[in-house]
Design a protein around this motif. Structure first.
Motif, PDB file in Angstrom:
ATOM      1  N   HIS A  14       0.751  -1.138  -0.047  1.00  0.00           N
ATOM      2  CA  HIS A  14      -0.101  -0.197  -0.237  1.00  0.00           C
ATOM      3  C   HIS A  14       0.839   1.716  -0.043  1.00  0.00           C
ATOM      4  O   HIS A  14       0.773   2.816  -1.256  1.00  0.00           O
ATOM      5  CB  HIS A  14      -1.312   0.224   1.996  1.00  0.00           C
ATOM      6  CG  HIS A  14      -2.274  -1.174   1.031  1.00  0.00           C
ATOM      7  ND1 HIS A  14      -3.295  -0.498   0.228  1.00  0.00           N
ATOM      8  CD2 HIS A  14      -2.832  -2.057   2.255  1.00  0.00           C
ATOM      9  CE1 HIS A  14      -3.862  -2.425   0.547  1.00  0.00           C
ATOM     10  NE2 HIS A  14      -3.526  -2.122   1.577  1.00  0.00           N
ATOM     11  N   ASN A  17       2.829   1.870  -3.432  1.00  0.00           N
ATOM     12  CA  ASN A  17       1.911   2.004  -4.693  1.00  0.00           C
ATOM     13  C   ASN A  17       0.815   3.049  -4.047  1.00  0.00           C
ATOM     14  O   ASN A  17       1.308   4.370  -5.605  1.00  0.00           O
ATOM     15  CB  ASN A  17       0.794   0.082  -4.618  1.00  0.00           C
ATOM     16  CG  ASN A  17      -0.398   1.020  -5.645  1.00  0.00           C
ATOM     17  OD1 ASN A  17       0.277   0.867  -6.600  1.00  0.00           O
ATOM     18  ND2 ASN A  17      -1.644   0.693  -5.719  1.00  0.00           N
ATOM     19  N   TRP A  18       1.009   3.914  -3.007  1.00  0.00           N
ATOM     20  CA  TRP A  18       0.429   5.475  -2.987  1.00  0.00           C
ATOM     21  C   TRP A  18       1.745   6.195  -4.081  1.00  0.00           C
ATOM     22  O   TRP A  18       1.082   6.966  -3.499  1.00  0.00           O
ATOM     23  CB  TRP A  18       0.519   5.415  -1.394  1.00  0.00           C
ATOM     24  CG  TRP A  18      -0.005   6.831  -1.586  1.00  0.00           C
ATOM     25  CD1 TRP A  18      -1.061   7.451  -2.046  1.00  0.00           C
ATOM     26  CD2 TRP A  18       1.229   7.573  -0.725  1.00  0.00           C
ATOM     27  NE1 TRP A  18      -1.280   8.362  -1.376  1.00  0.00           N
ATOM     28  CE2 TRP A  18       0.091   9.048  -0.482  1.00  0.00           C
ATOM     29  CE3 TRP A  18       1.526   8.041  -0.100  1.00  0.00           C
ATOM     30  CZ2 TRP A  18       0.331  10.489  -0.111  1.00  0.00           C
ATOM     31  CZ3 TRP A  18       2.845   8.911   0.165  1.00  0.00           C
ATOM     32  CH2 TRP A  18       1.680   9.855   0.252  1.00  0.00           C
ATOM     33  N   ALA A  20       3.821   5.626  -5.846  1.00  0.00           N
ATOM     34  CA  ALA A  20       3.989   5.343  -7.323  1.00  0.00           C
ATOM     35  C   ALA A  20       2.754   5.968  -7.899  1.00  0.00           C
ATOM     36  O   ALA A  20       3.335   6.533  -8.351  1.00  0.00           O
ATOM     37  CB  ALA A  20       4.652   3.981  -7.865  1.00  0.00           C
ATOM     38  N   LEU A  21       2.204   6.249  -7.315  1.00  0.00           N
ATOM     39  CA  LEU A  21       0.740   7.155  -8.164  1.00  0.00           C
ATOM     40  C   LEU A  21       0.834   8.131  -7.765  1.00  0.00           C
ATOM     41  O   LEU A  21       0.673   9.075  -8.799  1.00  0.00           O
ATOM     42  CB  LEU A  21      -0.716   6.775  -7.574  1.00  0.00           C
ATOM     43  CG  LEU A  21      -1.202   4.594  -7.519  1.00  0.00           C
ATOM     44  CD1 LEU A  21      -2.609   4.892  -6.916  1.00  0.00           C
ATOM     45  CD2 LEU A  21      -1.618   4.933  -9.129  1.00  0.00           C
ATOM     46  N   THR A  22       1.534   8.538  -6.752  1.00  0.00           N
ATOM     47  CA  THR A  22       1.713   9.670  -6.169  1.00  0.00           C
ATOM     48  C   THR A  22       2.902  11.250  -7.201  1.00  0.00           C
ATOM     49  O   THR A  22       2.423  11.807  -7.558  1.00  0.00           O
ATOM     50  CB  THR A  22       1.973  10.460  -5.001  1.00  0.00           C
ATOM     51  OG1 THR A  22       0.926   9.467  -4.297  1.00  0.00           O
ATOM     52  CG2 THR A  22       2.183  11.883  -4.335  1.00  0.00           C
ATOM     53  N   GLN A  24       3.454   9.070 -10.351  1.00  0.00           N
ATOM     54  CA  GLN A  24       3.220   8.859 -11.468  1.00  0.00           C
ATOM     55  C   GLN A  24       3.343  10.565 -12.649  1.00  0.00           C
ATOM     56  O   GLN A  24       3.866  10.015 -13.633  1.00  0.00           O
ATOM     57  CB  GLN A  24       2.646   7.912 -11.672  1.00  0.00           C
ATOM     58  CG  GLN A  24       1.952   7.587 -12.807  1.00  0.00           C
ATOM     59  CD  GLN A  24       1.639   6.191 -12.687  1.00  0.00           C
ATOM     60  OE1 GLN A  24       0.178   6.436 -12.086  1.00  0.00           O
ATOM     61  NE2 GLN A  24       1.351   5.225 -14.355  1.00  0.00           N
ATOM     62  N   ALA A  31       7.646   4.724 -12.185  1.00  0.00           N
ATOM     63  CA  ALA A  31       6.646   5.033 -11.310  1.00  0.00           C
ATOM     64  C   ALA A  31       6.633   4.812 -10.253  1.00  0.00           C
ATOM     65  O   ALA A  31       7.797   4.974  -8.943  1.00  0.00           O
ATOM     66  CB  ALA A  31       5.245   5.970 -11.135  1.00  0.00           C
ATOM     67  N   ALA A  32       6.812   3.193 -10.820  1.00  0.00           N
ATOM     68  CA  ALA A  32       7.224   2.185  -9.025  1.00  0.00           C
ATOM     69  C   ALA A  32       8.608   1.956  -9.159  1.00  0.00           C
ATOM     70  O   ALA A  32       9.484   1.881  -7.595  1.00  0.00           O
ATOM     71  CB  ALA A  32       6.768   0.573  -9.385  1.00  0.00           C
ATOM     72  N   GLN A 128      -0.026  -4.954  -8.462  1.00  0.00           N
ATOM     73  CA  GLN A 128      -0.539  -3.954  -9.363  1.00  0.00           C
ATOM     74  C   GLN A 128       0.955  -3.601  -9.777  1.00  0.00           C
ATOM     75  O   GLN A 128       1.289  -3.094 -10.633  1.00  0.00           O
ATOM     76  CB  GLN A 128      -1.530  -2.367  -9.039  1.00  0.00           C
ATOM     77  CG  GLN A 128      -2.951  -2.424  -9.296  1.00  0.00           C
ATOM     78  CD  GLN A 128      -3.360  -1.390  -8.945  1.00  0.00           C
ATOM     79  OE1 GLN A 128      -3.751  -0.691  -9.208  1.00  0.00           O
ATOM     80  NE2 GLN A 128      -4.505  -1.958  -8.001  1.00  0.00           N
ATOM     81  N   GLY A 132       4.760  -2.204 -13.213  1.00  0.00           N
ATOM     82  CA  GLY A 132       5.655  -1.281 -13.613  1.00  0.00           C
ATOM     83  C   GLY A 132       7.148  -1.859 -13.880  1.00  0.00           C
ATOM     84  O   GLY A 132       6.943  -2.986 -14.129  1.00  0.00           O
TER      85      GLY A 132
END
Length: 224
Positions: A14, A17-18, A20-22, A24, A31-32, A128, A132
């Motif tokens: 979590h 992933n958070w 990476a999404l932030t 991206q 991102a990953a 997810q 990456g």
């Protein structure tokens, strides 16, 4: 994997992933990979007090080198006495084990990173992060596809460069009373990262590269 071991992996999933999404919008398909680097830096910052303590101990032991050399020359015909007096002198500078604490403290984080990119399902959902990539290579990729992936080749080259400079920094340790075998092992130990990288996902290799490069720079700064 036992259920209680799912907790740290799930939490790491979590978090990574958070992140990476932030990031991206800035890092795009990397991102990953960037999130792994950022998490590694965060771990090393948390462990900085241990690293400072280890560096102080290493400085103290380095300061003893002239005395250790004198003991060796004075009792060269009595190896047992050399060992005994050298051990007593080194004991005054603190345990050599303290220098290993930063590395040992990282093992749980390394294990979590390995599991995170070796598991298709995390926290009851599809992982997810496995989507990456790094220069086109999936972060969950292992050694068999090495020859077809520039990312793994680049990782190996960078690990070798870091290992080379780490080995050069370690070379002074062989000045202490030691056998030829132990001196050789001290020089070869940094290259163990290349062997490790052959059996772990690309993501864990990226963690390994980041943390070993951090260690090299950190020790260079702290031991000036």
């Amino acid at each position: 994997m036992p259920s209680f071991l799912d907790v740290p992996v799930s939490g790491a999933y979590h978090l990574v992933n958070w992140i990476a999404l932030t990031i991206q919008p800035l890092t795009g398909p990397y991102a990953a990979a960037a999130a792994i680097v950022l998490c590694t830096v965060a771990v090393r910052l948390v462990l900085l007090p241990l690293s400072v303590a280890a560096a102080r101990g290493e400085k103290s032991r380095t300061a003893l080198l002239p005395q250790l050399k004198e003991i060796t020359e004075r009792h060269r015909d009595d190896p047992e006495r050399v060992r005994r007096e050298a051990a007593a002198l080194q004991a005054e500078s603190g345990s050599v084990f303290a220098g290993c604490l930063p590395m040992l403290a990282q093992l749980p984080f390394f294990w979590v990173m390995y599991r995170l990119f070796s598991t298709a399902v995390v926290a009851g959902q599809s992982n997810q992060l496995l989507a990456g990539t790094l220069f086109g290579a999936p972060l969950g990729l292992h050694w068999p596809l090495l020859t077809a992936t520039p990312a793994y080749l680049g990782l190996a080259v960078l690990l070798a460069v870091v290992a080379y400079f780490s080995a050069r920094r370690q070379a002074r340790l062989v000045e202490q009373p030691s056998t030829a075998l132990s001196a050789r092992l001290i020089r070869l130990m940094p290259y163990g990262t290349l062997i490790t990288a052959a059996f772990i996902p690309l993501a864990a290799g990226l963690y390994l590269l980041t943390t070993t490069a951090w260690t090299l720079v950190e020790r260079t700064v702290l031991l000036r």
